[in-house]
Design an enzyme around this catalytic site. Structure first.
Site, short mmCIF file in Angstrom:
data_model
loop_
_atom_site.label_atom_id
_atom_site.label_comp_id
_atom_site.label_asym_id
_atom_site.label_seq_id
_atom_site.Cartn_x
_atom_site.Cartn_y
_atom_site.Cartn_z
N CYS A 1 0.85 -1.20 0.00
CA CYS A 1 0.00 0.00 0.00
C CYS A 1 0.88 1.25 0.00
O CYS A 1 1.33 1.70 1.07
CB CYS A 1 -0.94 0.01 1.20
N CYS B 1 -0.38 4.13 2.28
CA CYS B 1 -0.21 3.93 3.72
C CYS B 1 1.24 4.09 4.14
O CYS B 1 1.56 4.82 5.08
CB CYS B 1 -0.68 2.54 4.13
N ASP B 2 2.12 3.38 3.46
CA ASP B 2 3.48 3.21 3.94
C ASP B 2 4.50 4.13 3.27
O ASP B 2 5.63 4.23 3.73
CB ASP B 2 3.91 1.76 3.76
#
Length: 529
Positions: free
Chosen positions: A345, A348-349
């Site tokens: 992701c 997200c990361d």
């Protein structure tokens, strides 16, 4: 800090505060601390005196602040500025600490209050992570319900020293009492089940005692939700068993092609789907993973779905809507370094790799979009595509090729993820044209190579699967097993899109209902006996 429109909205929300709240700030002389002071003062200024600010906090993490119910030991802590995706978490925390009850089912709230033990949770989040708010909000709510539960939400981008020391390479990452405890999206029920070790056995016993359904839907994504709504509206007994309600939609950031909804985000859509389903008399059994399908011996027999917890549900018809998951590279080192540099992701990361070198595996739309997004955060992106050319839309390719900190490698097969035992240090790939092997030194790898259907559990259930593992369905969503229907990304239906999954789920429910009304009376009586 907050614009006039947001202040007006916030003023309306804060009318729900029934008990006085203090925002206790621990500040240093940084620019972020000045921003935090401004944010807290803005909140207090529109609260009508219900929220006050103190600047005498002594937390070792600076800048940070507590949201504390005045004169009590009920509080939550944010280390960093909870803006972006976390602004909702901030508002909810103020409301809940201020006496407004969390929107949680009464039995779950009582379960939290009854937990015995002292729990200190620390959640590392990023402001661009759409998965993090679920974890932050769940743990905040638990700490309000049970003062022996403490929670600190920490912006990983602001406290990078901690991120490095604790070897955090994915968000959300949760520590409990100083030890690594969990990673990735987790909802309230999932977190509670993990804390309360006896909950799974109690839930299995409860599920096993349920009466047979008219239609049982396995999966809670767009296809499963649509099927549940259409079935329930027919007035038949409907159940949903889902590993996590919302499915892969929960991991999707921007959604801009859902007809009638110009823009939404995955977690919001998932919440809307669940809210819509709960408008009807649908028995939702969340956190339940299917393990085996038990077909009837002849048409009209009850069909069983055995769950991983050992309980078996029975139903006159079943709709399979288990969706799909990110495809993995299946190369040495990938599993070992998942969440230690291997990620799936980028939204997200990505912020955790600021200033670092990363690779994106996959040259389709998702891979190229990921590379474009990451190029604005990281030092350098290497995009690796197996095919001889990129497969993304031309407009995305033009944008990617205009970026100076991106290299594109085609006709390349990734062969291994390299690491030092704690984190990723690089990868190797083979040039498919020359057969030569190459090494790329980097700190992060984002895998974007498509989907694989969640159908392994059907291997012994008699349901025909395609060579790709997809459930074979006809024009009505019927599978090869009488009374078993399927819909969504787990099926052979082409084009894995949310809107298509919704339509196919609706169709499967209507087909299941048609199947039920065509059962011979004797068969209906036999099932009911």
């Amino acid at each position: 800090m907050l614009d006039a429109g947001l202040k007006t909205q916030l003023q309306g929300y804060l009318q729900n505060v029934t008990q006085p709240v203090e925002l206790v700030a621990s500040l240093d002389d940084s620019a972020k601390a000045a921003e935090m002071k401004g944010l807290l003062e803005d909140i207090a200024s529109v609260s009508g005196g219900k929220v006050s600010v103190r600047l005498d906090g002594d937390d070792a993490r600076k800048p940070s602040f507590e949201i504390r119910r005045t004169g009590t030991d009920i509080f939550v802590t944010f280390a960093g500025l909870p803006l972006g995706h976390e602004f909702t978490s901030l508002v909810l925390a103020i409301l809940q600490v201020g006496g407004h009850p969390p929107r949680i089912e009464a039995d779950l709230a009582e379960q939290v209050k009854a937990l015995d033990g002292d729990f200190l949770f620390e959640t590392y989040f990023s402001l661009s992570c759409q998965n993090c708010p679920d974890v932050v909000q769940a743990l905040n709510a638990m700490s309000v319900l049970n003062p022996r539960i403490r929670h600190v939400a920490i912006d990983g981008a602001l406290f990078q020293g901690e991120v490095e020391d604790r070897k955090i390479m994915a968000v959300p990452t949760v520590f409990l009492n100083g030890e690594s405890w969990g990673q990735g999206r987790m909802g309230f029920e999932e977190i509670l089940a993990k804390i309360d070790t006896g909950a799974a056995a109690r839930e299995a016993e409860k599920i096993a005692a349920k009466e047979p359904f008219d239609v049982l839907i396995v999966g809670g994504g767009p296809a499963g939700a649509a099927a549940a709504i259409y079935a329930a509206r027919k007035g038949i007994r409907t159940g949903v068993a889902a590993e996590r309600f919302g499915g892969q939609v929960l991991d999707t950031l921007a959604i801009e092609n859902l007809t009638g909804t110009p823009h939404t985000e995955g977690p919001k859509l998932a919440a809307d789907l669940e809210r819509h389903v709960r408008d009807y008399e649908v028995d939702i059994m969340n956190l339940q993973k299917a393990a085996r399908l038990i077909p009837g011996k002849q048409p009209g027999d009850l069909i069983g779905v055995e769950l991983e917890n050992g309980a078996t549900l029975k139903s006159k018809t079943v709709i399979l809507a288990t969706g799909a998951r990110w495809r993995q590279m299946n190369v040495p080192g990938e599993a070992e370094y998942r969440n230690k540099g291997v990620a799936y992701c980028p939204h997200c990361d990505g912020p955790l790799f600021k200033g670092k070198r990363v690779a994106v595996i996959g040259g389709g739309n998702s891979g190229v979009e990921a590379a474009i997004d990451l190029a604005g955060i990281v030092a350098h992106v290497t995009l690796i595509e197996y095919d001889g050319k990129l497969r993304a839309d031309e407009v995305l390719q033009r944008k990617l090729k205009s970026l100076k900190n991106v290299d594109i490698i085609t006709s390349a097969l990734t062969t291994e993820v390299l690491g030092d035992g704690g984190k990723v240090t690089g990868l190797t790939y083979n040039d498919r044209g020359t057969g030569t092997s190459h090494t790329v030194e980097l700190e992060g790898i984002f895998v974007q190579i498509g989907l694989v259907p969640n159908t392994e559990w059907l291997a012994e259930g008699g349901v025909a699967l395609s060579p790709r593992g997809e459930i074979e369905v006809d024009a009505k969503g019927q599978t090869s097993v009488a009374g078993v229907f399927a819909a969504g990304d787990a099926t052979t239906t082409p084009y894995k899109q949310i809107v298509i999954a919704m339509g196919e789920g609706s169709k499967a429910a209507l087909s299941a209902f048609d199947y039920l009304i065509r059962l011979a009376p004797a068969e209906v009586e036999a099932q009911a006996a």
